[in-house]
Every structure is written in C-alpha cells, then in structure tokens.
Scaffold this active site. Structure first.
Site, PDB file in Angstrom:
ATOM      1  N   ILE A   7       0.950  -1.261  -0.177  1.00 58.68           N
ATOM      2  CA  ILE A   7       0.084   0.334  -0.178  1.00 58.68           C
ATOM      3  C   ILE A   7       0.829   1.137   0.062  1.00 58.68           C
ATOM      4  O   ILE A   7       1.597   1.637   0.750  1.00 58.68           O
ATOM      5  CB  ILE A   7      -1.079   0.029   1.216  1.00 58.68           C
ATOM      6  CG1 ILE A   7      -1.456  -1.001   1.367  1.00 58.68           C
ATOM      7  CG2 ILE A   7      -1.645   1.261   1.546  1.00 58.68           C
ATOM      8  CD1 ILE A   7      -2.737  -1.143   2.552  1.00 58.68           C
ATOM      9  N   ASN A   9       0.329   4.208   1.014  1.00 55.85           N
ATOM     10  CA  ASN A   9       1.020   5.223   1.515  1.00 55.85           C
ATOM     11  C   ASN A   9       1.143   4.422   3.453  1.00 55.85           C
ATOM     12  O   ASN A   9       1.872   4.874   4.161  1.00 55.85           O
ATOM     13  CB  ASN A   9      -0.509   6.188   2.344  1.00 55.85           C
ATOM     14  CG  ASN A   9      -1.649   4.836   2.921  1.00 55.85           C
ATOM     15  OD1 ASN A   9      -1.088   3.429   2.568  1.00 55.85           O
ATOM     16  ND2 ASN A   9      -2.560   5.389   3.264  1.00 55.85           N
ATOM     17  N   CYS A  10       1.968   3.185   3.363  1.00 57.90           N
ATOM     18  CA  CYS A  10       2.547   2.500   4.368  1.00 57.90           C
ATOM     19  C   CYS A  10       3.646   2.949   4.597  1.00 57.90           C
ATOM     20  O   CYS A  10       4.734   3.039   3.213  1.00 57.90           O
ATOM     21  CB  CYS A  10       2.557   0.975   4.019  1.00 57.90           C
ATOM     22  SG  CYS A  10       3.426   0.083   5.547  1.00 57.90           S
ATOM     23  N   ASN A  11       4.308   2.812   5.502  1.00 56.76           N
ATOM     24  CA  ASN A  11       5.735   3.254   5.830  1.00 56.76           C
ATOM     25  C   ASN A  11       6.916   2.921   5.492  1.00 56.76           C
ATOM     26  O   ASN A  11       8.092   2.685   5.136  1.00 56.76           O
ATOM     27  CB  ASN A  11       5.614   4.392   7.291  1.00 56.76           C
ATOM     28  CG  ASN A  11       5.038   5.211   7.334  1.00 56.76           C
ATOM     29  OD1 ASN A  11       5.146   6.020   7.168  1.00 56.76           O
ATOM     30  ND2 ASN A  11       4.853   5.716   8.808  1.00 56.76           N
ATOM     31  N   LYS A  14       7.286   2.596   2.283  1.00 60.68           N
ATOM     32  CA  LYS A  14       7.732   3.987   1.491  1.00 60.68           C
ATOM     33  C   LYS A  14       9.069   3.347   1.578  1.00 60.68           C
ATOM     34  O   LYS A  14      10.187   4.044   0.850  1.00 60.68           O
ATOM     35  CB  LYS A  14       7.398   5.018   1.777  1.00 60.68           C
ATOM     36  CG  LYS A  14       5.804   5.590   1.782  1.00 60.68           C
ATOM     37  CD  LYS A  14       6.097   6.595   2.736  1.00 60.68           C
ATOM     38  CE  LYS A  14       4.149   7.441   3.007  1.00 60.68           C
ATOM     39  NZ  LYS A  14       3.781   8.398   2.862  1.00 60.68           N
TER      40      LYS A  14
END
Length: 117
Positions: A7, A9-11, A14
């Site tokens: 996903i 927006n998952c840190n 990223k």
C-alpha cells in the site's frame, strides 16, 4: 525484475520503495488499494512462506478484529480468507524475487538479496 506488493501510504512500503529507487533496482508495484490481492496469489505465496509470516498481527487492522475473529485464523485457508477480506493485514511489502519472497523492510536483507540484481 521484482514485483512489490503493498500500500503506497504504508511507511514500511515507502522505505522499501525508496531503498529500491536509491539502488536503481527496477520493480513493478502492485497497490492493494487499487487492485486487491487475489486468492491465487496468496496460495502461491503459501507455498513459499507460512501463513503466520503473511499475516501482520502488529498492524491496526489485525488489532481491530475481535479476539474471537483472531482465534479463527489457524491455518492457510482461514488466514487466506481473512487476508482476502482485509488486504491491509498482509505483511508489507511483499517482494517477489526469483522463487523467493521477502517480507517487510530490512536494509541488511535487501542488501544481501537484492543489491546485485
């Protein structure tokens, strides 16, 4: 080429994507929010890693399940059912490389397994 599942927006995702980009490693990205995980893919992964490794029990989605719901996740089939209903509960990212899966982000693991691609 690598295939990365997660996903955006998952840190942790990223961090993984940043590492891949910084090391100029080509990949394709599969965003669960745009295209949910498929049962056939989960079955494929189950041949490589255990369902316990695929289910992210540290995340908020798992913690939102009742203890009764959590108790029903006991094998490949029950885990797959929960993961199909809750893609965000799949450990992130999942990286397919050759016949192996790398789960999560660990820079040392990435250096060891991906740096020479």
């Amino acid at each position: 080429m690598l295939h990365v599942y997660g996903i955006k927006n998952c840190n942790t995702v990223k961090k993984a994507l940043d590492w891949l980009n910084e090391n100029q490693i080509e990949y394709t990205f599969h965003d669960y929010k745009k295209e949910p995980a498929q049962e056939s893919k989960l079955k494929e992964w189950e041949k490589i890693v255990s369902w316990e490794e695929l289910v992210n029990k540290k995340g908020t989605t798992w913690k939102k399940l009742t203890p009764e719901q959590q108790a029903t996740v006991v094998d490949d089939a029950s885990a797959r059912e929960v993961l199909l209903q809750n893609n965000s509960m799949i450990k992130r990212p999942v990286i397919e490389v050759q016949n192996e899966l790398i789960l999560g982000f660990n820079e040392d693991t990435y250096k060891q397994k991906l740096a020479n691609l």
